[in-house]
Design an enzyme around this catalytic site. Structure first.
Site: not given
Lengths: 255, 205
Positions: B81, B186, B188
């Site tokens: 990011c 992202h 994750e």
């Protein structure tokens, strides 16, 4: 199917959810998750933060946390517990400065403005706060603009009347707005079947729909709903859920 | 393996470490510049403004160790990011210079009424155009990732392995240039597809 108001029905602890409903598997059918503290009376933000932390550590999608955000410290505690976004509802009426501060500090993409509304004898769209106990406005368009001006990066509309009925979303709520909101709009309250979700997503002003009616979506039901939505030609995010098994502890031996 | 997650204290890195732990590794969360040279993998996460991120890097004296690690030692580095944006030389959002490990320009996504695209770009979107090797191995065509950003990389000069995404206009969603990787999304927060990408990064040596 008619159902009771699940949002306000105590069903058990978070461990109960994990143990009985393979919740992590359910999360594989979701784009995002909202976790709300709907405790009545005095809230315990630390205990709720621990629940958030437990969920967020094994749930690889964005998590929005709400309920009882009355101070910057509580909000920061939720963010540290693993929240990606904060759902703020009453604070917009009680302390708009707090909402602006949250947007300033975490970015407005972190602040979801919640609007609970219901029909009253005086208005078809009375905006309610403090767990539905206090009416703050009957001007929905004005309230949407107020939220956007005070830091909301998304807006979650929830029809208190439709909630828990399973009779479908109140799509008319966004049609009556004077201006199309500039931020993403989420609609919640009343979803009882896949068609309700499809109708919401097909609406040009609605970016996402949410449901708390988990019981209609146990097992692979969310993944099945995603398939039904994709069949209508709408673009749905897709991922291979089997990968979760293949990747778990993949590097454990070499660590 | 010694996996570092750089803590600029601008972002929620807990979900990133949770994802790495799920994969079976024990990441070290640090802002100590002296441990970078001994790492096998470095991840630079971040959210927020470009200048805030670069200020933190300067305050923590992380710039030179990160450059040495990525350019001289040529070991795997992943920017996530804002962390991806910081790898470049500049962004329209900020006045400070980035780390300058790779070159490219970040510009603000501009919402248009006709396109109905809202800015910031938030949500899961498919990416395309990548070769399924290294960072993108096994992702499959049109891998879906979770985005939340307003600035985007609008073009690159060299022949990197690049994933594109369309929002208002096409932009670079992820890239790999040898061992230097960046993802605007992202991983994750991108279900198993994101975990696969992180796993691929950990397999870079």
């Amino acid at each position: 199917m008619l159902s009771r108001n699940f949002r306000l029905q105590a069903v058990g602890t978070i461990d109960w959810l994990f143990n009985n409903y393979d919740f992590l598997n359910v999360s594989h059918g979701l784009d995002e998750l909202i976790v709300l503290d709907v405790s009545k009376g005095v809230r315990n933000p630390e205990a709720f933060g621990a629940v958030v932390s437990h969920i967020a550590s094994r749930c690889f999608i964005p998590v929005t946390v709400g309920g009882g955000i009355t101070s910057f410290d509580i909000a920061q505690g939720f963010m540290r517990s693993g929240a990606d976004k904060l759902l703020v509802n009453s604070a917009f009426a009680n302390d708009a400065g707090l909402c602006r501060a949250l947007a300033e500090h975490f970015g407005r993409q972190c602040v979801v403005g919640g609007i609970d509304y219901k029909a009253t004898p005086q208005s078809s769209q009375a905006i309610m706060i403090d767990n539905g106990t206090r009416e703050v406005s009957t001007d929905l368009s004005g309230w949407v603009e107020f939220l956007q001006e005070n830091g909301a990066g998304e807006i979650l509309f929830q029809s208190v009347d439709q909630d828990g009925t399973g009779m479908g979303l109140d799509l008319s709520v966004v049609d009556g707005l004077r201006h199309r909101p500039e931020v993403p709009c989420i609609l919640m309250g009343g979803i009882g079947k896949a068609d309700h979700i499809i109708a919401g997503l097909q609406h040009p002003t609605i970016d996402a729909v949410a449901t708390a009616n988990l019981y209609n979506f146990i097992g692979s039901a969310f993944l099945d709903v995603r398939k039904s939505i994709a069949e209508t030609g709408m673009e749905m995010a897709r991922w291979n859920s089997c990968e979760y098994v293949a990747l778990h502890n993949k590097f454990a031996t070499s660590a | 393996m010694k996996i570092l997650v750089i803590d600029l204290s601008t972002s929620n890195i807990r979900s990133l470490t949770s994802a790495l732990i799920y994969l079976g590794v024990q990441p070290v969360v640090t802002s100590d510049p002296s441990v970078i040279e001994s790492a096998s993998h470095v991840i630079l996460p971040g959210v927020g403004a470009f200048d805030t991120g670069m200020k933190r890097i300067a305050e923590l004296s992380l710039g030179i160790p990160l450059r040495t690690y990525a350019l001289e030692q040529q070991r795997p580095l992943l920017g996530v990011c804002l962390g991806m944006q910081l790898l470049f030389n500049e962004s329209e959002e900020g006045r400070l210079s980035g780390l300058g490990l790779v070159s490219g320009q970040f510009r603000k996504l501009k919402s248009t009424y006709q396109s109905m695209h809202k800015v910031p770009h938030v949500g899961f979107s498919p990416v395309y155009g990548y070769r399924e090797t290294d960072l993108f191995k096994g992702i499959g065509p049109k891998g879906c990732f979770y985005f939340t950003h307003s600035y985007a990389l609008q073009g690159i000069e060299e022949d990197w392995n690049v994933a594109l995404c369309d929002h208002v206009q096409p932009f670079v969603a992820a890239f790999q240039k040898r061992k230097i990787c960046g993802v605007q999304f992202h991983p994750e927060k991108s279900q198993s597809t994101g975990l696969r990408l992180l796993s691929n990064f950990l397999e870079l040596v």
